[in-house]
Motif scaffolding. Structure first.
Motif, mmCIF file in Angstrom:
data_model
loop_
_atom_site.group_PDB
_atom_site.id
_atom_site.type_symbol
_atom_site.label_atom_id
_atom_site.label_comp_id
_atom_site.label_asym_id
_atom_site.label_seq_id
_atom_site.Cartn_x
_atom_site.Cartn_y
_atom_site.Cartn_z
ATOM 1 N N ARG A 61 5.388 4.229 2.673
ATOM 2 C CA ARG A 61 5.648 3.285 3.789
ATOM 3 C C ARG A 61 5.123 3.903 5.243
ATOM 4 N NH1 ARG A 61 11.072 2.902 1.274
ATOM 5 N NH2 ARG A 61 11.633 0.778 0.892
ATOM 6 N N ARG A 62 5.191 5.324 5.094
ATOM 7 C CA ARG A 62 4.410 5.682 6.364
ATOM 8 C C ARG A 62 2.972 5.649 6.185
ATOM 9 N NH1 ARG A 62 4.247 7.674 11.265
ATOM 10 N NH2 ARG A 62 3.152 9.865 11.448
ATOM 11 N N TYR A 63 2.337 5.809 5.083
ATOM 12 C CA TYR A 63 0.748 5.503 5.002
ATOM 13 C C TYR A 63 0.396 4.185 5.390
ATOM 14 C CZ TYR A 63 -3.528 4.584 2.871
ATOM 15 O OH TYR A 63 -5.004 4.220 2.637
ATOM 16 N N GLN A 64 1.132 3.152 4.897
ATOM 17 C CA GLN A 64 0.934 1.862 5.291
ATOM 18 C C GLN A 64 1.451 1.320 6.829
ATOM 19 O OE1 GLN A 64 3.626 -0.328 2.511
ATOM 20 N NE2 GLN A 64 1.985 -0.030 0.807
ATOM 21 N N GLU A 65 2.477 2.182 7.265
ATOM 22 C CA GLU A 65 2.723 1.936 8.779
ATOM 23 C C GLU A 65 1.441 2.463 9.715
ATOM 24 O OE1 GLU A 65 5.108 4.579 11.830
ATOM 25 O OE2 GLU A 65 6.429 3.794 10.257
ATOM 26 N N LEU A 66 0.987 3.612 9.312
ATOM 27 C CA LEU A 66 -0.154 3.997 10.093
ATOM 28 C C LEU A 66 -1.420 3.230 9.688
ATOM 29 C CD1 LEU A 66 0.191 7.899 9.183
ATOM 30 C CD2 LEU A 66 0.635 6.754 11.425
ATOM 31 N N GLY A 67 -1.595 2.705 8.580
ATOM 32 C CA GLY A 67 -2.684 1.914 8.166
ATOM 33 C C GLY A 67 -2.768 0.647 8.898
ATOM 34 N N LEU A 68 -1.480 -0.066 8.985
ATOM 35 C CA LEU A 68 -1.584 -1.335 9.526
ATOM 36 C C LEU A 68 -1.845 -1.073 11.091
ATOM 37 C CD1 LEU A 68 1.677 -3.062 7.872
ATOM 38 C CD2 LEU A 68 -0.873 -3.790 8.062
ATOM 39 N N GLU A 69 -1.343 -0.126 11.607
ATOM 40 C CA GLU A 69 -1.462 0.205 13.137
ATOM 41 C C GLU A 69 -3.019 0.093 13.435
ATOM 42 O OE1 GLU A 69 0.368 3.799 14.426
ATOM 43 O OE2 GLU A 69 2.433 3.171 13.999
ATOM 44 N N ARG A 103 -11.360 9.896 -1.118
ATOM 45 C CA ARG A 103 -10.285 9.171 -1.596
ATOM 46 C C ARG A 103 -10.104 7.988 -1.106
ATOM 47 N NH1 ARG A 103 -5.382 12.991 0.907
ATOM 48 N NH2 ARG A 103 -5.698 12.540 3.330
ATOM 49 N N SER A 104 -9.645 7.008 -1.792
ATOM 50 C CA SER A 104 -9.536 5.589 -1.143
ATOM 51 C C SER A 104 -8.091 5.264 -0.945
ATOM 52 C CB SER A 104 -9.688 4.709 -2.468
ATOM 53 O OG SER A 104 -9.693 3.383 -2.254
ATOM 54 N N CYS A 105 -7.887 4.178 -0.773
ATOM 55 C CA CYS A 105 -6.387 3.907 -0.133
ATOM 56 C C CYS A 105 -5.458 4.060 -0.836
ATOM 57 C CB CYS A 105 -6.812 2.147 0.090
ATOM 58 S SG CYS A 105 -5.333 1.094 0.567
ATOM 59 N N MET A 106 -4.534 4.795 -0.343
ATOM 60 C CA MET A 106 -3.158 5.043 -0.898
ATOM 61 C C MET A 106 -2.392 3.901 -1.497
ATOM 62 S SD MET A 106 0.032 7.629 0.312
ATOM 63 C CE MET A 106 1.360 7.610 -0.708
ATOM 64 N N ALA A 107 -2.316 2.991 -0.588
ATOM 65 C CA ALA A 107 -1.782 1.740 -1.063
ATOM 66 C C ALA A 107 -2.379 0.928 -2.172
ATOM 67 C CB ALA A 107 -1.525 0.610 0.389
ATOM 68 N N LEU A 108 -3.645 0.981 -2.148
ATOM 69 C CA LEU A 108 -4.384 0.259 -3.302
ATOM 70 C C LEU A 108 -4.092 1.190 -4.515
ATOM 71 C CD1 LEU A 108 -6.200 -1.963 -4.352
ATOM 72 C CD2 LEU A 108 -8.164 -0.753 -3.687
ATOM 73 N N ILE A 124 7.297 -2.855 -1.760
ATOM 74 C CA ILE A 124 6.871 -2.195 -0.834
ATOM 75 C C ILE A 124 5.515 -2.629 -0.536
ATOM 76 C CG2 ILE A 124 5.928 -0.012 0.299
ATOM 77 C CD1 ILE A 124 8.481 1.176 -1.180
ATOM 78 N N ASN A 125 4.487 -2.842 -1.731
ATOM 79 C CA ASN A 125 3.196 -2.946 -1.473
ATOM 80 C C ASN A 125 2.920 -4.565 -0.969
ATOM 81 O OD1 ASN A 125 1.812 -0.640 -1.915
ATOM 82 N ND2 ASN A 125 2.339 -0.741 -4.110
ATOM 83 N N ARG A 126 3.990 -5.475 -1.456
ATOM 84 C CA ARG A 126 3.905 -6.887 -1.439
ATOM 85 C C ARG A 126 4.030 -7.310 0.259
ATOM 86 N NH1 ARG A 126 3.955 -10.787 -5.294
ATOM 87 N NH2 ARG A 126 3.917 -9.778 -7.524
ATOM 88 N N ALA A 127 4.885 -6.229 0.701
ATOM 89 C CA ALA A 127 5.463 -6.382 2.215
ATOM 90 C C ALA A 127 4.351 -6.107 2.997
ATOM 91 C CB ALA A 127 6.363 -5.748 2.558
ATOM 92 N N TYR A 128 3.490 -5.072 2.602
ATOM 93 C CA TYR A 128 2.148 -4.658 3.436
ATOM 94 C C TYR A 128 1.232 -5.748 3.246
ATOM 95 C CZ TYR A 128 -1.991 -1.726 3.758
ATOM 96 O OH TYR A 128 -3.194 -1.214 4.356
ATOM 97 N N VAL A 129 0.969 -6.157 2.078
ATOM 98 C CA VAL A 129 -0.337 -7.178 1.987
ATOM 99 C C VAL A 129 0.092 -8.346 2.921
ATOM 100 C CG1 VAL A 129 -1.570 -8.765 0.318
ATOM 101 C CG2 VAL A 129 -1.072 -6.284 -0.123
#
Length: 193
Positions: A61-69, A103-108, A124-129
């Motif tokens: 979730r933290r990774y995705q939050e930072l990525g989305l920002e 390294r690639s995308c942690m979410a992916l 978690i991943n669906r919400a991010y996408v």
């Protein structure tokens, strides 16, 4: 009388765990590696987070939050719709080719490693996408309204095709870490808009 638990910065611990999971994935991240990187003992780690799974969920979730920002800052930034979409693709290429970590995308990676096995990670991943899709769709819709992008297809359909190219590009960044190759993929994606 027992001693007072050691104080720690929860965000710093999650960031440290995120680094371990991002580098190794969930399965290959040992509790020992997590303890070494976070600076917490095994007991403290489990007391604070309950389980490796819970720590992974928080790190993802933290990774995705930072990525989305970062991604929304690009998509809401200056320039035309096409320039902002190109900048997002370039951001992915630059991140994937960063020489220090490679390294690639942690979410992916989490999708490929855990989503089919774990319904919480899948959610978690669906919400991010979905959030990234909404941001991309908005840029495309604006570009269509101002005549910059083709209006032949619905914005949502174009956003989903763009995301398929974006994530395909991220995978290719690992399989073909050649900047010229990835630049051709990037430009081909932009040309189809």
């Amino acid at each position: 009388m027992s001693g007072r638990p050691k104080e720690y910065d929860g965000t710093a611990v999650i960031d440290a765990a995120m680094d371990v999971f991002w580098t190794n994935g969930y399965e290959a991240s040992s509790t020992q590696a997590l303890c070494e990187r976070t600076g917490l003992g095994r007991g403290s780690l489990y007391h604070a987070f309950g389980s490796k799974q819970n720590l992974y969920e928080q790190a993802l979730r933290r990774y995705q939050e930072l990525g989305l920002e970062a991604q929304t800052a690009i998509l809401e930034g200056p320039g035309s719709a096409r320039e902002r979409l190109r900048a997002l693709l370039q951001w992915g290429v630059d991140g994937d080719l960063e020489p220090a970590k490679r390294r690639s995308c942690m979410a992916l990676f989490s999708v490929m490693e855990r989503s089919s096995k774990d319904p919480v990670i899948d959610r978690i991943n669906r919400a991010y996408v979905n959030r990234l899709e909404a941001a991309v769709c908005h840029v495309i819709a604006v570009g269509q309204r101002n005549g910059e992008l083709s209006g032949d297809r619905p914005a949502l359909e174009m956003a989903r095709a763009f995301l398929a190219s974006y994530y395909g590009l991220r995978i290719l960044g690992q399989a073909m870490p050649d900047r010229a190759f990835l630049a051709d993929v990037l430009e081909g994606t932009i040309a189809r808009l």
